[in-house]
Each structure stands twice: as C-alpha cells, then as structure tokens.
Design an enzyme around this catalytic site. Sequence first.
Site, short mmCIF file in Angstrom:
data_model
loop_
_atom_site.label_atom_id
_atom_site.label_comp_id
_atom_site.label_asym_id
_atom_site.label_seq_id
_atom_site.Cartn_x
_atom_site.Cartn_y
_atom_site.Cartn_z
N THR A 30 0.85 -1.19 0.00
CA THR A 30 0.00 0.00 0.00
C THR A 30 0.88 1.24 0.00
OG1 THR A 30 -1.73 -1.18 1.21
CG2 THR A 30 -1.82 1.23 1.24
N LYS A 48 -6.99 1.29 -3.73
CA LYS A 48 -6.66 0.79 -2.39
C LYS A 48 -6.84 1.90 -1.35
CE LYS A 48 -5.26 -1.81 0.96
NZ LYS A 48 -3.93 -2.41 1.10
N LYS A 68 -0.45 4.45 9.04
CA LYS A 68 0.21 4.57 7.73
C LYS A 68 -0.80 4.71 6.60
CE LYS A 68 1.79 0.82 5.63
NZ LYS A 68 1.27 0.76 4.24
#
Length: 303
Positions: free
Chosen positions: A97, A173, A241
Amino acid sequence: MALSRLAFVGLGSMGMPMARHLVAAGFAVSGYDIRPESRAVIAAAGGGKAETVSEAASGAEAMLLMVVNAAQAEDVLFAQGGLDALASEATVVLMATCPPQAVSALAAKVAATGRRFIDAPVSGGVVGAQAAKLTIMAAAPVDVLADLRPVLDRLGDRVFHVGTEPGQGATVKAVNQLLCGVHIAATAEAVSLAERVGVDLAVVLEILSGSSASSWMLRDRGPRMLEADPPVTSTVDIFVKDLGIVLEAGRGAKAALPLASLAHQLFLSTSGRGEGARDDSQVVGAYRALNGHTISGSSGPTR
C-alpha cells in the site's frame, strides 16, 4: 509470456504465506527478507535461498514486492540492485500500500529500464494472505496483466483490473482503506457510547450486526473491542500509515477528506499512547481515554 522464475521480496506476516503459495503452485521462487530467519523459512519451504536482493532477483522474470512502503520498494529496486538483476523484460509487481503519486514515479523509473510494472495493492490482511483469498487491485496494460494472471490468481480469489496507469491501483486501495479506517472508528464510537451508558455490549453488537447499521468492520472488529487483549490481525500502526496515504492521495487530488482525517487522528492518538502494535480494533481506546473509562473483561465499562 510463460513465467517460471519469480523473486519475492518482503517475507512478513502477509508476504511469507503469499510466497509459500507460489512455491506450492510450482513456481521457482527466490525469496528475500531483511530477517535471516524469514529467508531460512522460505528456503525450507522449497524456495530458492538468497542472501541479498540482487541474488533473489537474478534472472527472474517477475519480482513481487510486499514491502512496507514506497521508500522500501525504491531501495530494493535501485539501492540494492534488484531491478538490474532481473531479466531484461521482467515485470515488477508492487503489492504494498503506497501513495498513488509515489507509485507513478516508481513505475516511470522502472519503465525507463525497459521493464514492465504492475501496480497491484491487496486487501484481505493476514487471513486473506494465508488462505490465498486476497483482493488484488491491479493497474497495468491488459497484456502485461494477462502475463502475470497465473501468479496473481494463486494469491487472490478476486483480481480486478482497475486501470492501465500506475497509481490507479494505489488510488483504489486508498479508497478501500478510507472506508475501512472510518468504519472501524465509527464502530469504536458506537461501542464507546454503549459502554458509557452501561448497556450490555454483546447484545448491542448482536442487534447492530443484523441491522441496517451493520458493516463488515463492525461485525469483525466490534467483538474484539470488547476484549482486553484481542489477537492481532492488523495493527493500529497499519492504519496510521494507510490513512496517512489516504490523506496524501486526497491532497494530490485536491479532495477534502474530513472523516478520513478524524479517523487518522484517532489511530494516531492510540499509537501515541504506545499501542501501535495492538490490534486495530483497539482504536476504541482513544474514545475510552476521551470519555474517561476503561473496559473490564468483556461485559462493559468500569467508570
């Protein structure tokens, strides 16, 4: 193009089972991780033994990257010589990611060497990786993706072609993680209110799980919010994150994301209390801190 030799970099809690699925499928996989014990595990499972990134990549027709972030991917490909060691027409598959802008920049550098690139982040976590039931959001030209489908199909049960340009997979995503993070935070807020008024939390979750208020995250994370120390399937710091990446994507698109921003702050405050390695359901602790109560067992609050 038939593929046989693969390099897999990043043998963590998700990367290891993914690499092992490929070994079991008959691919010649050379795995690399910074941890010697992980390199030993993949070698014992039938993978090739590699002590460096370039050794794992040597002559491989594709390199799958399941690293932490874009900076690690760039380090593996360029500083550690992974890209140059690949076959001249090899494909780099970035499955971590990462921010869309960073993915686009990385893809351009890969393409400049004549090699191909697939932006293919995944969803499904450790459980999905272990079961080979990840959702894979792939962005690449049709022919490039077609060549790698035999590999990706061994890792996920849903492989979507979301676009042809690098960064499009990362954007999808980011949208996914926005909803995941906000849904977890919203579940935590609901649980916190129920705790505050002293109702039976197990009954509340049973009601909500079967109502129009339900979500997958509520059904999955809600029960773990009632546990003092639940098992870890995804950490608080992962959402620190990932929601940071969501906000970066929003800035790049000049899109206001106030709910994502608030959810990020809740995960960040939980991490700041030293709980970043705990299960992400424990973002409920941010609400407990705000409301001045703590959980006792699984029955409700202690005030």
